[in-house]
Design a protein around this motif. Structure first.
Motif, mmCIF file in Angstrom:
data_model
loop_
_atom_site.group_PDB
_atom_site.id
_atom_site.type_symbol
_atom_site.label_atom_id
_atom_site.label_comp_id
_atom_site.label_asym_id
_atom_site.label_seq_id
_atom_site.Cartn_x
_atom_site.Cartn_y
_atom_site.Cartn_z
ATOM 1 N N LEU A 1 0.457 7.499 6.297
ATOM 2 C CA LEU A 1 1.014 6.211 6.734
ATOM 3 C C LEU A 1 0.541 5.862 8.145
ATOM 4 O O LEU A 1 0.281 4.695 8.446
ATOM 5 C CB LEU A 1 2.538 6.264 6.687
ATOM 6 N N ARG A 2 0.440 6.863 9.003
ATOM 7 C CA ARG A 2 -0.028 6.628 10.372
ATOM 8 C C ARG A 2 -1.494 6.167 10.354
ATOM 9 O O ARG A 2 -1.869 5.230 11.068
ATOM 10 C CB ARG A 2 0.118 7.897 11.210
ATOM 11 N N GLN A 3 -2.328 6.827 9.569
ATOM 12 C CA GLN A 3 -3.726 6.419 9.467
ATOM 13 C C GLN A 3 -3.843 5.006 8.908
ATOM 14 O O GLN A 3 -4.668 4.207 9.356
ATOM 15 C CB GLN A 3 -4.493 7.396 8.579
ATOM 16 N N ALA A 4 -3.014 4.699 7.925
ATOM 17 C CA ALA A 4 -3.083 3.392 7.278
ATOM 18 C C ALA A 4 -2.688 2.268 8.228
ATOM 19 O O ALA A 4 -3.173 1.136 8.086
ATOM 20 C CB ALA A 4 -2.184 3.371 6.043
ATOM 21 N N LEU A 5 -1.824 2.547 9.191
ATOM 22 C CA LEU A 5 -1.370 1.509 10.110
ATOM 23 C C LEU A 5 -2.526 0.952 10.929
ATOM 24 O O LEU A 5 -2.676 -0.271 11.067
ATOM 25 C CB LEU A 5 -0.276 2.064 11.024
ATOM 26 N N SER A 6 -3.363 1.835 11.481
ATOM 27 C CA SER A 6 -4.503 1.363 12.270
ATOM 28 C C SER A 6 -5.518 0.642 11.388
ATOM 29 O O SER A 6 -6.101 -0.373 11.800
ATOM 30 C CB SER A 6 -5.161 2.544 12.987
ATOM 31 N N ILE A 7 -5.725 1.145 10.165
ATOM 32 C CA ILE A 7 -6.631 0.464 9.237
ATOM 33 C C ILE A 7 -6.090 -0.921 8.900
ATOM 34 O O ILE A 7 -6.846 -1.898 8.801
ATOM 35 C CB ILE A 7 -6.810 1.301 7.959
ATOM 36 N N GLY A 8 -4.785 -1.028 8.721
ATOM 37 C CA GLY A 8 -4.182 -2.313 8.382
ATOM 38 C C GLY A 8 -4.384 -3.356 9.461
ATOM 39 O O GLY A 8 -4.635 -4.529 9.165
ATOM 40 N N ILE A 9 -4.291 -2.961 10.736
ATOM 41 C CA ILE A 9 -4.507 -3.909 11.835
ATOM 42 C C ILE A 9 -5.942 -4.420 11.816
ATOM 43 O O ILE A 9 -6.204 -5.616 11.995
ATOM 44 C CB ILE A 9 -4.166 -3.253 13.176
ATOM 45 N N ILE A 10 -6.900 -3.509 11.589
ATOM 46 C CA ILE A 10 -8.303 -3.913 11.531
ATOM 47 C C ILE A 10 -8.531 -4.902 10.386
ATOM 48 O O ILE A 10 -9.176 -5.945 10.551
ATOM 49 C CB ILE A 10 -9.202 -2.673 11.375
ATOM 50 N N ALA B 1 0.825 -1.204 0.000
ATOM 51 C CA ALA B 1 0.000 0.000 0.000
ATOM 52 C C ALA B 1 0.864 1.261 0.000
ATOM 53 O O ALA B 1 0.532 2.251 -0.670
ATOM 54 C CB ALA B 1 -0.931 -0.002 1.210
ATOM 55 N N ALA B 2 1.969 1.248 0.744
ATOM 56 C CA ALA B 2 2.847 2.419 0.805
ATOM 57 C C ALA B 2 3.479 2.707 -0.551
ATOM 58 O O ALA B 2 3.491 3.859 -1.020
ATOM 59 C CB ALA B 2 3.930 2.208 1.866
ATOM 60 N N VAL B 3 3.985 1.664 -1.207
ATOM 61 C CA VAL B 3 4.633 1.853 -2.509
ATOM 62 C C VAL B 3 3.621 2.334 -3.551
ATOM 63 O O VAL B 3 3.862 3.306 -4.275
ATOM 64 C CB VAL B 3 5.304 0.544 -2.966
ATOM 65 N N VAL B 4 2.468 1.666 -3.613
ATOM 66 C CA VAL B 4 1.450 2.027 -4.600
ATOM 67 C C VAL B 4 0.870 3.411 -4.283
ATOM 68 O O VAL B 4 0.721 4.256 -5.177
ATOM 69 C CB VAL B 4 0.329 0.966 -4.628
ATOM 70 N N GLY B 5 0.537 3.650 -3.021
ATOM 71 C CA GLY B 5 -0.082 4.917 -2.652
ATOM 72 C C GLY B 5 0.823 6.106 -2.895
ATOM 73 O O GLY B 5 0.393 7.129 -3.449
ATOM 74 N N ILE B 6 2.091 5.993 -2.495
ATOM 75 C CA ILE B 6 3.018 7.111 -2.695
ATOM 76 C C ILE B 6 3.318 7.297 -4.176
ATOM 77 O O ILE B 6 3.339 8.432 -4.685
ATOM 78 C CB ILE B 6 4.309 6.882 -1.893
ATOM 79 N N GLY B 7 3.529 6.188 -4.894
ATOM 80 C CA GLY B 7 3.844 6.285 -6.324
ATOM 81 C C GLY B 7 2.730 6.931 -7.127
ATOM 82 O O GLY B 7 2.950 7.905 -7.868
ATOM 83 N N ILE B 8 1.511 6.420 -6.971
ATOM 84 C CA ILE B 8 0.385 6.982 -7.713
ATOM 85 C C ILE B 8 0.047 8.383 -7.199
ATOM 86 O O ILE B 8 -0.309 9.275 -7.974
ATOM 87 C CB ILE B 8 -0.841 6.051 -7.609
ATOM 88 N N GLY B 9 0.167 8.589 -5.892
ATOM 89 C CA GLY B 9 -0.136 9.898 -5.326
ATOM 90 C C GLY B 9 0.774 10.988 -5.856
ATOM 91 O O GLY B 9 0.321 12.117 -6.094
ATOM 92 N N VAL B 10 2.056 10.682 -6.048
ATOM 93 C CA VAL B 10 2.985 11.670 -6.599
ATOM 94 C C VAL B 10 2.590 12.041 -8.023
ATOM 95 O O VAL B 10 2.592 13.229 -8.404
ATOM 96 C CB VAL B 10 4.432 11.127 -6.553
ATOM 97 N N VAL B 11 2.221 11.040 -8.817
ATOM 98 C CA VAL B 11 1.823 11.308 -10.207
ATOM 99 C C VAL B 11 0.557 12.160 -10.244
ATOM 100 O O VAL B 11 0.474 13.163 -10.968
ATOM 101 C CB VAL B 11 1.616 9.986 -10.972
ATOM 102 N N ILE B 12 -0.457 11.766 -9.480
ATOM 103 C CA ILE B 12 -1.718 12.499 -9.496
ATOM 104 C C ILE B 12 -1.539 13.905 -8.940
ATOM 105 O O ILE B 12 -2.107 14.881 -9.456
ATOM 106 C CB ILE B 12 -2.786 11.736 -8.698
#
Length: 270
Positions: free
Chosen positions: A191-200, A82-93
């Motif tokens: 990334l901090r928000q995603a960590l709690s979502i990932g645990i759930i 998620a970090a690689v995809v999110g940061i990569g696509i987010g930079v482009v967009i």
């Protein structure tokens, strides 16, 4: 200039204060839980002392290896994807206005779909093995990372960008030293928000056609009416979330040391 001893004492005092603020509320809540449940005879609400007495019998080294370790590995893999995809696509967009205009409606639609709803669909394509669980975790974690990256890239200071361009800083150097550096506080917020979502999502994914993991174990205890054991699994999930949060904060402070230093300097300045 303050003496070395004074500075050292202040540092120790600061550490003690931070530990107090970190541990005070959990200690208070555990104390309330202990006394509130002490005389409980409800089979679904056992006393805390019973849960704590059961804990070491359930969570042995073998149990950690069979259930906790697989969960942590799946969470790590899904979070990394998620970090690689999110940061990569987010930079482009975030970097191109036309790309953002085209993608925003689709992103808003996909973001509104709760990831747990996609579990049966993902199972059809990815099967019921580790891949399915990693995809479920990644599909939920990617959105806060992606959206925060987009906003962080959009908020790059225009003066800084023009200055970099005038000095011939382009390509990878501009991306690394200007765009990502400027957007990194916002990226880390995602990334901090995603960590709690990932645990759930880790727990939810392990409740579907799993044979190991924390989510699977908690459900098995619940189905067999092993209630104290079930509560110990919930405590393990809470402790895992706490440990991962502390590790994340240490990494964040190291990577964003320059940012926290600037904020501290701004607060000290008149």
């Amino acid at each position: 200039m303050a003496p070395v001893g004074a500075r050292g004492g202040g540092g120790v005092k600061g550490v003690v204060l931070r530990l107090f603020f970190v541990l005070a509320l959990p200690a208070l809540l555990f104390t309330i839980w202990w006394f509130a449940s002490d005389s409980s005879t409800d089979v679904f609400w056992p006393p805390l002392r019973t849960i704590l007495r059961t804990f070491p019998d359930v969570w042995t080294g073998e149990r950690f290896e069979d259930d906790v370790l697989p969960s942590v590995l799946r969470l790590s893999a899904g979070y990394a994807v998620a970090a690689v995809v999110g940061i990569g696509i987010g930079v482009v967009i975030g970097s191109y206005r036309r790309v953002r205009a085209v993608c925003e409606p689709v992103l808003e639609f996909l973001r509104a779909v709760p990831p747990p709803v996609l579990v049966p669909v993902i199972m059809l394509f990815a099967g019921i093995d580790h891949t399915m669980k990693i995809v479920v975790i990644a599909s939920g974690c990617v959105w806060p990372i992606l959206l925060n990256t987009v906003e962080g890239v959009r908020a790059v200071d225009s003066v800084m960008a023009e200055t970099a361009r005038s000095y011939g800083i382009t390509g990878i150097a501009r991306l690394k030293d200007v765009v990502l550096r400027s957007a990194s506080p916002q990226i880390f917020a995602g990334l901090r928000q995603a960590l709690s979502i990932g645990i759930i999502l880790m727990v939810i994914s392990e409740m579907f056609a799993a044979s190991d993991g924390l989510g699977f174990t908690v459900v098995q205890f619940q189905r067999s009416f092993a209630v104290p054991e079930m509560w110990t699994g919930i405590l393990v999930l809470g402790l895992l979330g706490f440990v991962l949060s502390v590790v994340f904060q240490l990494v964040e402070r190291r990577v964003l040391g320059w940012y926290h230093g600037l904020r501290a300097s701004a607060r000290r300045s008149p």
